[in-house]
Scaffold this active site. Structure first.
Site, mmCIF file in Angstrom:
data_model
loop_
_atom_site.group_PDB
_atom_site.id
_atom_site.type_symbol
_atom_site.label_atom_id
_atom_site.label_comp_id
_atom_site.label_asym_id
_atom_site.label_seq_id
_atom_site.Cartn_x
_atom_site.Cartn_y
_atom_site.Cartn_z
ATOM 1 C CE LYS A 1 -2.160 -1.000 3.907
ATOM 2 N NZ LYS A 1 -1.473 -2.263 4.278
ATOM 3 N NE ARG B 1 -4.148 -1.000 10.280
ATOM 4 C CZ ARG B 1 -3.049 -0.482 9.722
ATOM 5 N NH1 ARG B 1 -3.038 0.751 9.291
ATOM 6 N NH2 ARG B 1 -1.969 -1.208 9.582
ATOM 7 N NE ARG C 1 7.185 -3.112 5.754
ATOM 8 C CZ ARG C 1 5.889 -2.891 5.696
ATOM 9 N NH1 ARG C 1 5.282 -2.784 4.544
ATOM 10 N NH2 ARG C 1 5.178 -2.798 6.803
ATOM 11 N NE ARG D 1 6.338 -0.299 9.942
ATOM 12 C CZ ARG D 1 5.124 -0.379 9.413
ATOM 13 N NH1 ARG D 1 4.896 0.110 8.203
ATOM 14 N NH2 ARG D 1 4.145 -0.949 10.078
ATOM 15 N NE ARG E 1 2.205 -4.682 11.230
ATOM 16 C CZ ARG E 1 3.361 -4.583 10.541
ATOM 17 N NH1 ARG E 1 4.421 -5.266 10.920
ATOM 18 N NH2 ARG E 1 3.431 -3.805 9.506
HETATM 19 P P1 AMP Z 1 1.000 0.700 9.154
HETATM 20 O O1 AMP Z 1 2.184 1.581 8.911
HETATM 21 O O2 AMP Z 1 -0.211 1.113 8.363
HETATM 22 O O3 AMP Z 1 1.332 -0.756 8.982
HETATM 23 O O4 AMP Z 1 0.609 0.905 10.690
HETATM 24 C C1 AMP Z 1 1.492 0.586 11.729
HETATM 25 C C2 AMP Z 1 0.727 0.445 13.040
HETATM 26 O O5 AMP Z 1 0.111 1.702 13.380
HETATM 27 C C3 AMP Z 1 -0.425 -0.551 13.027
HETATM 28 O O6 AMP Z 1 -0.003 -1.888 13.264
HETATM 29 C C4 AMP Z 1 -1.311 -0.013 14.147
HETATM 30 O O7 AMP Z 1 -0.760 -0.323 15.425
HETATM 31 C C5 AMP Z 1 -1.175 1.489 13.957
HETATM 32 N N1 AMP Z 1 -2.188 2.030 13.013
HETATM 33 C C6 AMP Z 1 -1.946 2.603 11.802
HETATM 34 N N2 AMP Z 1 -3.084 2.987 11.211
HETATM 35 C C7 AMP Z 1 -4.089 2.640 12.068
HETATM 36 C C8 AMP Z 1 -5.509 2.746 12.010
HETATM 37 N N3 AMP Z 1 -6.141 3.288 10.946
HETATM 38 N N4 AMP Z 1 -6.228 2.291 13.076
HETATM 39 C C9 AMP Z 1 -5.611 1.756 14.151
HETATM 40 N N5 AMP Z 1 -4.273 1.598 14.268
HETATM 41 C C10 AMP Z 1 -3.514 2.035 13.221
#
Ligand code: AMP
Length: 218
Positions: free
Chosen positions: A13, A88, A127, A162, A173
């Site tokens: 994404k 989400r 990554r 990360r 996740r």
């Molecule tokens: P991402 O970079 O999108 O993989 O997000 C990393 C982490 O941030 C996720 O595993 C969640 O802990 C938190 N997070 C990001 N976006 C959301 C969202 N829309 N709702 C809830 N938690 C989020």
């Protein structure tokens, strides 16, 4: 044009969102990036979110909805938004619809990138990103041309791995994705704006598939 990219962690994404922003003058809204920024700056939100993110659980809806609401109302010169990692949950999807409505906008496309679970771990573990400009790399599929500097901004600062890109966190996740986020697929399908794209091809091929969907004359 407002687009949501939906898909499990590692589906691509973020990579695709960055490319589409450059192409169409859109603004990328990644709640994951916003939360990592908040963590880095040691803000109250960042401190509260840090341990939740490390475990791979979801941050509460009110926090992420507030982050998105700020960005949507300030909009600046963007031609629209690409939402990456938001919404989400169904609650977040309802809030987004409301926010767009009150600012006279609507959603044009929801694109689901589907990738077999077995491939996600390979993608996630290799990554990393440029600390300076955020360009995304992968040690096998997209290494920087010179391992010491970023292809895009030339920074030699460092690359960032990360904290939540590990096998344990990925399990949580993925569970959160299937439990809380995958119902959005049915939700947007019923609204007739869901499109599906195979997320397994090359970055360029997937980008082309997305462009064909959002801009058939391209
Ligand atoms: P991402 O970079 O999108 O993989 O997000 C990393 C982490 O941030 C996720 O595993 C969640 O802990 C938190 N997070 C990001 N976006 C959301 C969202 N829309 N709702 C809830 N938690 C989020």
């Amino acid at each position: 044009m407002n687009i949501i990219l939906l898909g499990p962690p590692g589906a691509g994404k973020g990579t695709q969102a960055r490319a589409l922003c450059d192409e169409y003058g859109l603004m990328q809204l990644s709640t994951g990036d916003m939360l990592r920024e908040a963590k880095k700056s040691q803000s109250e939100i960042g401190k509260r979110a840090a341990s939740i993110m490390a475990k791979g659980e979801l941050v509460t809806d009110d926090v992420v909805i507030a982050l998105i609401a700020n960005k949507i109302t300030e909009k600046e010169d963007a031609q629209g938004f690409i939402f990456d990692g938001f919404p989400r949950t169904l609650n977040q999807a309802d809030a987004l619809e409301e926010l767009l409505l009150t600012t006279g906008q609507s959603l044009d496309h929801v694109i689901e990138l589907f990738v077999d679970d077995s491939k996600l771990i390979e993608r996630i573990v290799g990554r990393f990103s440029c600390t300076n400009c955020g360009e995304l790399y992968h040690k096998l599929t997209k290494p920087p041309k010179d391992e010491r500097s970023c292809d895009i901004c030339g920074s030699t600062e460092s690359f960032n791995f990360r904290q939540d890109d590990n096998e344990d966190s990925l399990k949580t996740r993925l569970l959160a994705y299937y439990r809380d986020t995958s119902p959005l697929i049915g939700f947007y399908h019923a609204k007739r704006i869901l499109r599906k794209i195979d997320g397994l091809g090359s970055i360029d091929d997937i980008q082309q598939d997305i462009k064909n969907l959002v801009d058939p004359d391209f």
